[in-house]
Design a protein around this motif. Structure first.
Motif, PDB file in Angstrom:
ATOM      1  N   LYS A   2      40.831  30.060 110.031  1.00  0.00           N
ATOM      2  CA  LYS A   2      39.476  30.081 110.554  1.00  0.00           C
ATOM      3  C   LYS A   2      38.593  30.761 109.511  1.00  0.00           C
ATOM      4  O   LYS A   2      38.713  31.961 109.275  1.00  0.00           O
ATOM      5  CB  LYS A   2      39.414  30.807 111.896  1.00  0.00           C
ATOM      6  CG  LYS A   2      40.175  30.105 113.021  1.00  0.00           C
ATOM      7  CD  LYS A   2      40.063  30.882 114.320  1.00  0.00           C
ATOM      8  CE  LYS A   2      40.705  30.124 115.478  1.00  0.00           C
ATOM      9  NZ  LYS A   2      42.175  30.023 115.335  1.00  0.00           N
ATOM     10  N   GLY A 149      38.007  20.490 108.054  1.00  0.00           N
ATOM     11  CA  GLY A 149      38.181  21.176 109.323  1.00  0.00           C
ATOM     12  C   GLY A 149      37.112  20.810 110.321  1.00  0.00           C
ATOM     13  O   GLY A 149      36.323  19.875 110.097  1.00  0.00           O
ATOM     14  N   TYR A 150      37.078  21.564 111.408  1.00  0.00           N
ATOM     15  CA  TYR A 150      36.226  21.245 112.550  1.00  0.00           C
ATOM     16  C   TYR A 150      35.480  22.497 113.014  1.00  0.00           C
ATOM     17  O   TYR A 150      35.929  23.621 112.790  1.00  0.00           O
ATOM     18  CB  TYR A 150      37.074  20.688 113.698  1.00  0.00           C
ATOM     19  CG  TYR A 150      37.856  19.448 113.319  1.00  0.00           C
ATOM     20  CD1 TYR A 150      37.293  18.188 113.453  1.00  0.00           C
ATOM     21  CD2 TYR A 150      39.144  19.549 112.796  1.00  0.00           C
ATOM     22  CE1 TYR A 150      38.006  17.047 113.092  1.00  0.00           C
ATOM     23  CE2 TYR A 150      39.861  18.419 112.432  1.00  0.00           C
ATOM     24  CZ  TYR A 150      39.286  17.164 112.581  1.00  0.00           C
ATOM     25  OH  TYR A 150      39.980  16.045 112.204  1.00  0.00           O
ATOM     26  N   THR A 187      40.538  24.861 110.073  1.00  0.00           N
ATOM     27  CA  THR A 187      41.076  23.846 109.174  1.00  0.00           C
ATOM     28  C   THR A 187      41.899  22.804 109.932  1.00  0.00           C
ATOM     29  O   THR A 187      42.457  23.091 110.987  1.00  0.00           O
ATOM     30  CB  THR A 187      41.927  24.494 108.070  1.00  0.00           C
ATOM     31  OG1 THR A 187      42.898  25.368 108.663  1.00  0.00           O
ATOM     32  CG2 THR A 187      41.040  25.285 107.115  1.00  0.00           C
ATOM     33  N   ARG A 188      41.930  21.597 109.367  1.00  0.00           N
ATOM     34  CA  ARG A 188      42.468  20.458 110.121  1.00  0.00           C
ATOM     35  C   ARG A 188      43.933  20.619 110.513  1.00  0.00           C
ATOM     36  O   ARG A 188      44.383  20.038 111.510  1.00  0.00           O
ATOM     37  CB  ARG A 188      42.260  19.154 109.355  1.00  0.00           C
ATOM     38  CG  ARG A 188      43.145  18.947 108.147  1.00  0.00           C
ATOM     39  CD  ARG A 188      43.002  17.520 107.591  1.00  0.00           C
ATOM     40  NE  ARG A 188      43.964  17.267 106.541  1.00  0.00           N
ATOM     41  CZ  ARG A 188      43.713  17.404 105.245  1.00  0.00           C
ATOM     42  NH1 ARG A 188      42.504  17.810 104.843  1.00  0.00           N
ATOM     43  NH2 ARG A 188      44.645  17.140 104.358  1.00  0.00           N
TER      44      ARG A 188
END
Length: 282
Positions: A2, A149-150, A187-188
């Motif tokens: 994160k 990532g998201y 992160t993915r």
């Protein structure tokens, strides 16, 4: 991982959230959380670092936008069939694309400014996709490899400027403060399935939105692939993927819009939460 940015506006430092929820300072390792930090190679170097070896950030600093130096802020409209229905619009056969200006970007807990004269400022909780590798003419089967990532995004919208005044949607989407992003980029590798995430939004404690990314019309892989056919995507670009039903414009019998002095809370499963206070533009 994160990854986040913390500190005063315009002076944010890079950070990492450890397993205990403490912010660790990354400023001796990278200059910022931006496109150069979000490539696969750069992320691999960060993963090799023991978070316990990084300084703890004391206190409760402001959290800034989780991506710095955003090049493009691309948004997708009407990407949930039930949201299209509440908007009295047909379900798109191809993704509806518009943009937010990067001047709209703020931190996840910064205030939302209600524009002068606005009576129709609205909310939209959305899954944000952060690009980590240049994408051009990408196949859908490989599209998620281009995602760093998201994150959580509130696609704040002024509906009169968006819909009732001539021109493109962009006008109602890009006011200052209309793009809260964060609190962090997840992160993915830590998001098992971006098409199975719960997302929600409340105003003054009332739950208006309660949806899931599984009901998207076009999933993340399709969107990355589609966008890469008509523009190249660069590391650090951000895609906001659309909102589930429950926006103020769709409330029955009468729409409900934001006013100064309200509190907006929103979040996505595994990606964190945002909270904004609304205030009137001077």
């Amino acid at each position: 991982m994160k990854l986040l940015r913390y500190g005063p506006k315009g002076q944010e430092k890079p950070g990492l959230l450890d397993a205990q929820g403490k912010i660790r300072d990354l400023s001796k390792v990278v200059a910022d959380i931006d496109g150069s930090t979000l490539t696969d190679a750069a992320l691999a170097k960060l993963r090799a670092i023991d978070p316990a070896s990084l300084p703890v950030v004391e206190g409760n600093p402001r959290i800034g936008p989780c991506v710095g130096k955003i090049g493009k802020f691309v948004c997708i409209g009407l990407n949930y069939a039930d949201h299209a229905a509440e908007s009295n619009l047909p379900v798109p056969t191809e993704p509806v694309i518009f943009n937010k200006w990067t001047s709209a970007v703020v931190g996840p807990n910064d205030g939302i400014e209600i524009p002068r004269g606005s009576k129709k400022t609205d909310w939209e909780v959305e899954l944000g996709v952060v690009i980590g590798k240049e994408a051009k003419y990408v196949d859908e089967a490989n599209a998620l490899d281009y995602v760093a990532g998201y994150c959580v995004i509130n696609d704040v919208s002024e509906r009169e400027w968006q819909i009732e005044r001539a021109g493109q949607w962009d006008k109602g989407k890009g006011f200052d403060t209309f793009g809260p992003i964060g609190p962090w980029v997840v992160t993915r590798d830590e998001v098992r399935d971006p098409q199975n995430l719960k997302l929600w939004l409340e105003v003054d404690g009332h739950r208006y939105q309660n949806g899931s990314t599984k009901t998207m019309v076009f999933g993340v892989a399709k969107l990355v692939s589609y966008l890469s056919q008509c523009m190249s995507l660069q590391p650090g670009d951000v895609i906001s993927t659309g909102t589930p039903p429950g926006v103020g414009m769709g409330v029955k019998p009468e729409p409900v819009y934001l006013k100064p002095g309200q509190t907006v809370r929103l979040g996505i499963e595994g990606l964190g939460e945002q909270q904004q206070k609304t205030y009137a533009a001077e």
